[in-house]
Scaffold this motif. Structure first.
Motif, PDB file in Angstrom:
ATOM      1  N   TYR A 235      16.343  83.838  51.336  1.00 34.49           N
ATOM      2  CA  TYR A 235      17.112  85.191  51.185  1.00 34.49           C
ATOM      3  C   TYR A 235      17.383  85.117  49.584  1.00 34.49           C
ATOM      4  O   TYR A 235      17.364  84.175  48.985  1.00 34.49           O
ATOM      5  CB  TYR A 235      18.613  84.902  51.789  1.00 34.49           C
ATOM      6  N   SER A 236      17.361  86.406  49.061  1.00 32.65           N
ATOM      7  CA  SER A 236      17.545  86.660  47.543  1.00 32.65           C
ATOM      8  C   SER A 236      18.246  87.758  47.316  1.00 32.65           C
ATOM      9  O   SER A 236      18.231  88.831  48.133  1.00 32.65           O
ATOM     10  CB  SER A 236      15.980  86.649  47.129  1.00 32.65           C
ATOM     11  N   LEU A 237      18.858  87.875  46.082  1.00 27.96           N
ATOM     12  CA  LEU A 237      19.597  88.983  45.483  1.00 27.96           C
ATOM     13  C   LEU A 237      19.179  88.874  44.178  1.00 27.96           C
ATOM     14  O   LEU A 237      19.417  87.882  43.287  1.00 27.96           O
ATOM     15  CB  LEU A 237      21.240  88.753  45.668  1.00 27.96           C
ATOM     16  N   GLY A 238      19.077  90.265  43.592  1.00 26.52           N
ATOM     17  CA  GLY A 238      18.699  90.482  42.336  1.00 26.52           C
ATOM     18  C   GLY A 238      19.445  91.532  41.839  1.00 26.52           C
ATOM     19  O   GLY A 238      19.637  92.658  42.263  1.00 26.52           O
ATOM     20  N   LEU A 239      20.056  91.436  40.503  1.00 24.16           N
ATOM     21  CA  LEU A 239      20.763  92.584  39.965  1.00 24.16           C
ATOM     22  C   LEU A 239      20.278  92.747  38.495  1.00 24.16           C
ATOM     23  O   LEU A 239      20.234  91.579  37.709  1.00 24.16           O
ATOM     24  CB  LEU A 239      22.365  92.171  39.860  1.00 24.16           C
ATOM     25  N   ALA A 240      19.869  93.735  37.952  1.00 22.16           N
ATOM     26  CA  ALA A 240      19.309  94.026  36.664  1.00 22.16           C
ATOM     27  C   ALA A 240      20.077  95.218  36.060  1.00 22.16           C
ATOM     28  O   ALA A 240      20.585  96.249  36.758  1.00 22.16           O
ATOM     29  CB  ALA A 240      18.078  94.203  36.786  1.00 22.16           C
ATOM     30  N   ALA A 241      20.411  95.016  34.981  1.00 24.63           N
ATOM     31  CA  ALA A 241      21.318  96.254  34.126  1.00 24.63           C
ATOM     32  C   ALA A 241      20.849  96.199  32.652  1.00 24.63           C
ATOM     33  O   ALA A 241      20.336  95.344  31.938  1.00 24.63           O
ATOM     34  CB  ALA A 241      22.728  96.012  33.977  1.00 24.63           C
ATOM     35  N   ASP A 242      20.442  97.632  32.188  1.00 27.50           N
ATOM     36  CA  ASP A 242      20.212  97.665  30.662  1.00 27.50           C
ATOM     37  C   ASP A 242      20.929  99.048  30.295  1.00 27.50           C
ATOM     38  O   ASP A 242      21.175  99.784  30.781  1.00 27.50           O
ATOM     39  CB  ASP A 242      18.658  97.886  30.647  1.00 27.50           C
ATOM     40  N   TRP A 243      21.245  98.903  28.903  1.00 27.26           N
ATOM     41  CA  TRP A 243      21.811  99.934  28.298  1.00 27.26           C
ATOM     42  C   TRP A 243      21.444 100.064  26.920  1.00 27.26           C
ATOM     43  O   TRP A 243      21.106  99.072  26.196  1.00 27.26           O
ATOM     44  CB  TRP A 243      23.446  99.703  28.179  1.00 27.26           C
ATOM     45  N   ALA A 244      20.990 101.135  26.522  1.00 31.00           N
ATOM     46  CA  ALA A 244      20.625 101.368  25.143  1.00 31.00           C
ATOM     47  C   ALA A 244      21.416 102.429  24.348  1.00 31.00           C
ATOM     48  O   ALA A 244      21.811 103.396  24.904  1.00 31.00           O
ATOM     49  CB  ALA A 244      19.065 101.750  25.060  1.00 31.00           C
ATOM     50  N   THR A 245      21.651 102.156  22.938  1.00 28.62           N
ATOM     51  CA  THR A 245      22.156 103.252  22.285  1.00 28.62           C
ATOM     52  C   THR A 245      21.632 103.026  20.717  1.00 28.62           C
ATOM     53  O   THR A 245      21.614 101.908  20.265  1.00 28.62           O
ATOM     54  CB  THR A 245      23.800 102.996  22.355  1.00 28.62           C
ATOM     55  N   ASP A 251      19.956  93.878  27.917  1.00 24.08           N
ATOM     56  CA  ASP A 251      19.475  93.755  29.136  1.00 24.08           C
ATOM     57  C   ASP A 251      19.988  92.469  29.759  1.00 24.08           C
ATOM     58  O   ASP A 251      20.310  91.509  29.107  1.00 24.08           O
ATOM     59  CB  ASP A 251      18.071  93.598  29.084  1.00 24.08           C
ATOM     60  N   PHE A 252      20.442  92.602  31.113  1.00 23.25           N
ATOM     61  CA  PHE A 252      21.041  91.537  31.707  1.00 23.25           C
ATOM     62  C   PHE A 252      20.456  91.594  33.236  1.00 23.25           C
ATOM     63  O   PHE A 252      20.118  92.557  33.888  1.00 23.25           O
ATOM     64  CB  PHE A 252      22.496  91.738  31.986  1.00 23.25           C
ATOM     65  N   ARG A 253      19.949  90.103  33.528  1.00 22.39           N
ATOM     66  CA  ARG A 253      19.777  89.897  35.061  1.00 22.39           C
ATOM     67  C   ARG A 253      20.124  88.647  35.611  1.00 22.39           C
ATOM     68  O   ARG A 253      20.561  87.565  34.796  1.00 22.39           O
ATOM     69  CB  ARG A 253      18.058  89.898  34.951  1.00 22.39           C
ATOM     70  N   LEU A 254      20.578  89.146  36.871  1.00 21.16           N
ATOM     71  CA  LEU A 254      21.400  88.055  37.545  1.00 21.16           C
ATOM     72  C   LEU A 254      20.366  87.604  38.994  1.00 21.16           C
ATOM     73  O   LEU A 254      20.125  88.726  39.681  1.00 21.16           O
ATOM     74  CB  LEU A 254      22.771  87.973  38.060  1.00 21.16           C
ATOM     75  N   ASP A 255      19.935  86.398  39.261  1.00 23.14           N
ATOM     76  CA  ASP A 255      19.226  86.260  40.568  1.00 23.14           C
ATOM     77  C   ASP A 255      20.035  85.086  41.415  1.00 23.14           C
ATOM     78  O   ASP A 255      20.430  84.278  40.577  1.00 23.14           O
ATOM     79  CB  ASP A 255      17.819  85.921  40.072  1.00 23.14           C
ATOM     80  N   ALA A 256      19.827  85.259  42.397  1.00 23.69           N
ATOM     81  CA  ALA A 256      20.567  84.298  43.461  1.00 23.69           C
ATOM     82  C   ALA A 256      19.429  83.846  44.801  1.00 23.69           C
ATOM     83  O   ALA A 256      19.138  85.259  45.284  1.00 23.69           O
ATOM     84  CB  ALA A 256      22.030  84.369  43.826  1.00 23.69           C
ATOM     85  N   TYR A 257      19.143  82.948  45.055  1.00 24.09           N
ATOM     86  CA  TYR A 257      18.486  82.691  46.277  1.00 24.09           C
ATOM     87  C   TYR A 257      18.712  81.553  47.141  1.00 24.09           C
ATOM     88  O   TYR A 257      19.382  80.621  46.621  1.00 24.09           O
ATOM     89  CB  TYR A 257      16.828  82.818  45.893  1.00 24.09           C
ATOM     90  N   ARG A 258      18.349  81.739  48.363  1.00 18.84           N
ATOM     91  CA  ARG A 258      18.473  80.376  49.502  1.00 18.84           C
ATOM     92  C   ARG A 258      17.108  80.412  50.076  1.00 18.84           C
ATOM     93  O   ARG A 258      16.950  81.306  50.656  1.00 18.84           O
ATOM     94  CB  ARG A 258      19.593  80.438  50.060  1.00 18.84           C
ATOM     95  N   PHE A 259      16.664  79.158  50.245  1.00 15.47           N
ATOM     96  CA  PHE A 259      15.380  78.826  51.308  1.00 15.47           C
ATOM     97  C   PHE A 259      16.082  77.529  52.073  1.00 15.47           C
ATOM     98  O   PHE A 259      16.582  76.595  51.572  1.00 15.47           O
ATOM     99  CB  PHE A 259      14.205  78.450  50.294  1.00 15.47           C
ATOM    100  N   GLU A 260      15.515  77.764  53.423  1.00 17.78           N
ATOM    101  CA  GLU A 260      15.730  76.685  54.209  1.00 17.78           C
ATOM    102  C   GLU A 260      14.594  76.545  55.328  1.00 17.78           C
ATOM    103  O   GLU A 260      13.921  77.678  55.765  1.00 17.78           O
ATOM    104  CB  GLU A 260      17.022  76.749  54.841  1.00 17.78           C
ATOM    105  N   GLN A 261      13.942  75.399  55.298  1.00 16.96           N
ATOM    106  CA  GLN A 261      12.932  75.209  56.437  1.00 16.96           C
ATOM    107  C   GLN A 261      13.212  74.054  57.311  1.00 16.96           C
ATOM    108  O   GLN A 261      13.590  73.279  57.047  1.00 16.96           O
ATOM    109  CB  GLN A 261      11.663  74.706  55.434  1.00 16.96           C
ATOM    110  N   ASP A 262      13.247  74.478  58.839  1.00 18.80           N
ATOM    111  CA  ASP A 262      13.545  73.697  59.698  1.00 18.80           C
ATOM    112  C   ASP A 262      12.136  72.868  60.270  1.00 18.80           C
ATOM    113  O   ASP A 262      11.293  73.870  60.501  1.00 18.80           O
ATOM    114  CB  ASP A 262      14.144  74.426  60.974  1.00 18.80           C
TER     115      ASP A 262
END
Length: 717
Positions: A235-245, A251-262
């Motif tokens: 499972y993964s979640l990504g958030l990106a944001a950018d702002w220019a003036t 620029d900002f980026r946040l990533d979170a993930y989880r992996f599980e193997q049985d």
């Protein structure tokens, strides 16, 4: 046609990625200009680089992923010099030009180079990727680790279109067994609110079991603790944001993930190839979870030029598989002093956290020459690393490291035809190694179990220095031909944690002994690489041909028979060729070829006269042949033949050749596009050369996966 190929014959910078085409439309390609290679940090485009760089675009990655290929396989098929993928979630033995690869995400390593499991290519969702830049040869652009090159994964920023949503679903299976079923869904959404751009990425995926071409199941842990991609959830979640003036951009980026193997059953290493046993797995699932964040500020009108400041932090925990004592796992932890029974908690978890700050300035350097630019800056970093058993017992010395680096790179034009570049990077590491007790262990030798008493490992504070440089030139022989050449250096501090984990006393059977890290710690490795090449770009035909030679006095080799790591002199040489030909406006063919070989000083006599082990060079010769055809009704058909030659060198097991045929087709259906892909079309029963090279004594052979069919549907609205 694939996005990298759309520019062939139109712009000189993207000639090096001769790969299969997978366009989503048949519109006339546009001249988008040359891509700036972020992995170089200089703002340089590909035509000005005195070496081999390849760019694989998002469109191509997504198309091949939808057709059933993993990211590590996509890259190994498209990038000559990168060893074939090993079929697991780890990167064991998947070397680049016979050496280690520094895998970065937006210029940042997810885990510490001090101790890593190298799972990045298996864990990042392809929907997050804008492009992948592969810079070949030893380099120190981002510090420690890139002795063979850099694979920099550039993630997507917020899209230009407000309210753009993409939903991508995929189903895959093997024809010989229903339990091979895999499925997944990816959701992305882009939105712009004035100058603010936002992007959300969500993905969930499940993978089934894996079988070879004869229907035999491939073990879920074929490489001893590495884990696999079978019966796994991610499972993964990504958030990106950018702002220019004005001249400012954030620029900002946040990533979170989880992996599980049985894992349900242990692997049986007494068979050739390795097979599944009838013994139920008794360990905990393989897991990997992480959180990373990066913030970047850019000022295009800084007083000294263009300023870029990036701050990042990562936090990752990784659990390996539990492994029974075997001819492969011959050094394991016991359940108490003097005991030769395995500790039921002898399953390791790795914890790494990193923080850093990178400052890069690109300044005009008119004083040096026409169009001259000086790129300079500093890098600051901090790493913390621990590895424990499930009960909390340390199995490596807990350690932390600070590093500070300063660098400068000058690029300039000489006349109308010459581009010259050169630079230096100076780096210093301050490593703090804690005292720790290596747990009671058992060594399995010829069926006999020898109890190794716990060993006190004395740490301390240490420092490493490295000053490396590069120098190169590009000569424009004609409007369509460039000739380039250069010298570059990279450095690496080998897996420090592994050296403390495998610490042994002079007589490991005697209790009460100590060993100092100062005596077992590795030396910093510096690699020198020389490369020459030429690239041609025409309206219909393009190619790149290069040759290289690299040397090191501190090369690293893992001996699976003794479970020890050694360092020695070594040399590696090779050549690569990529070509692309447009038969007509709607039909392309391409090919890539690579040769690599190397030797090292096996006996320490100062002479480099023994072949490097297969774990460093699992395949001497690799080749790929690609084609795609686009039709007026929107149908796209693609095919490829991937070949990895065997290796048969004295002192090492013989590896067989492997040939894989993959086909795919996509067609617009409703508002989206349906893709059907088949990997290993002829269901060939063959061995995976890279997985089979990880351990040589005893020789552990691992099967490659048989035919797999993937069906995906993607719609954007």
């Amino acid at each position: 046609m694939m996005s990298t190929r759309r520019l062939l014959g139109l712009t000189p910078g993207l000639l090096l990625c001769a790969t299969p085409s997978h366009a989503q439309d048949t519109e006339t390609p546009l001249d988008l200009g040359e891509i700036v290679i972020e992995a170089l940090r200089t703002g340089a485009t590909e035509s000005a680089i005195p070496g081999t760089v390849q760019v694989v675009e998002a469109e191509d990655i997504q198309a091949q992923a939808r057709a059933g290929k993993t990211l590590s396989t996509i890259l190994s098929d498209l990038v000559p010099g990168l060893a074939p993928a090993n079929g697991t979630i780890g990167g064991a033995s998947q070397t680049l030009r016979g050496r280690t690869t520094q895998i970065l995400i937006d210029g940042v390593a997810r885990t510490s180079e001090l101790r890593g499991f190298d799972r990045e290519l298996a864990l990042i969702p392809t929907a997050s990727i804008e492009r992948i830049e592969v810079v070949k040869g030893s380099t120190a652009r981002f510090g420690n680790g890139a002795t063979g090159g850099i694979i920099n994964i550039v993630t997507k920023k917020a899209g230009e279109e407000d309210g753009r949503t993409t939903l991508d679903t995929k189903l895959s299976f093997q024809t010989r067994n229903d339990s091979s079923l895999g499925y997944g869904t990816t959701f992305t959404h882009d939105r712009r609110i004035g100058d603010l751009g936002l992007r959300l990425e969500l993905s969930a995926e499940h993978s089934g079991l894996s079988f070879d071409g004869s229907g035999q199941r491939i073990p879920s842990d074929p490489l001893v603790g590495q884990g696999d991609d079978q019966d796994a959830d991610r499972y993964s979640l990504g958030l990106a944001a950018d702002w220019a003036t004005g001249v400012h951009e954030f620029d900002f980026r946040l990533d979170a993930y989880r992996f599980e193997q049985d894992i349900d059953v242990f692997a049986n290493y007494d068979t050739t190839p390795v097979s599944v046993s009838d013994r139920a797995y008794t360990g905990q699932p393989v897991t990997d979870e992480g959180l990373s964040a990066k913030f970047t500020y850019t000022n295009s009108a800084f007083a000294l030029g263009e300023l870029e400041v990036s701050a990042f932090a990562t936090d990752v925990s990784r659990r390996s598989a539990f492994s029974e004592p075997s001819v492969v796992n011959n050094l394991f932890y016991s359940d108490g002093p003097g005991s030769t029974a395995q500790d039921p908690d002898a399953q390791s978890e790795l914890f790494t956290s990193t923080q850093g700050l990178n400052v890069t300035v690109r300044s005009p350097a008119d004083w040096a020459g026409r169009n001259a630019t000086l790129t300079w800056g500093i890098d600051i970093g901090h790493d913390d690393v621990e590895q424990e058993l499930l009960n909390g017992t340390d199995i490596i010395a807990p350690m932390s490291q600070e590093n500070l680096a300063a660098f400068a790179q000058l690029g300039m034009s000489l006349g109308d035809r010459w581009e010259i570049s050169g630079g230096l990077r100076a780096e210093r590491f301050w490593l703090s190694v804690s005292d720790f007790t290596r747990p009671d262990a058992v060594f399995l030798a010829g069926g006999t179990r020898l109890a190794f008493p716990a060993l006190e490992v004395i740490g301390g504070d240490f420092s490493y220095d490295a000053v490396v440089g590069n120098l190169g030139a590009v000569f424009e022989a004609s409007p369509t031909v460039d000739i380039y050449g250069g010298f570059s250096q990279g450095f690496s501090i080998p897996d420090v944690g592994a050296f403390t984990r495998r610490a042994l006393a002079s007589n490991p059977l005697l209790p009460g002994q100590t060993v100092s890290y100062a005596h077992i710690g590795p030396d910093a490795q510096i690699v020198d690489t020389w490369e020459i090449g030429t690239r041609y770009r025409g309206d219909a035909f393009s190619f790149d041909l290069s040759a290289y030679y690299s040397t090191s006095n501190e090369g690293t080799v893992f001996d699976s028979s003794t479970n020890q790591i050694s360092q020695q002199k070594e040399r590696i040489w090779g050549a690569e060729f990529v070509a692309d030909y447009r038969l007509r406006d709607d039909w392309d063919i391409g090919t890539n070829l690579a040769y690599v070989e190397g030797e090292f000083d096996d006996d320490g006599d100062g002479r480099v006269d023994s072949w490097l082990p297969n774990s460093r060079i699992p395949s001497t010769f690799t080749a790929g042949l690609f084609t795609d055809r686009r039709f007026a009704n929107g149908l796209i058909l693609s095919g490829e033949i991937i070949y990895a030659g065997g290796r048969d060198k004295s002192g090492h097991p013989e590896l067989d050749d492997i040939t894989t045929v993959n086909v795919s087709g996509s067609y617009p259906v409703g508002a989206g596009r349906l893709t059907v892909g088949v990997t290993n079309l002829f269901d060939s029963t063959q061995l995976n050369p890279t997985a089979s090279s990880v351990r040589e004594d005893p020789d552990v052979l691992v099967r490659d996966e048989g035919r797999r069919i993937a069906i995906s549907y993607a719609v954007t609205f």
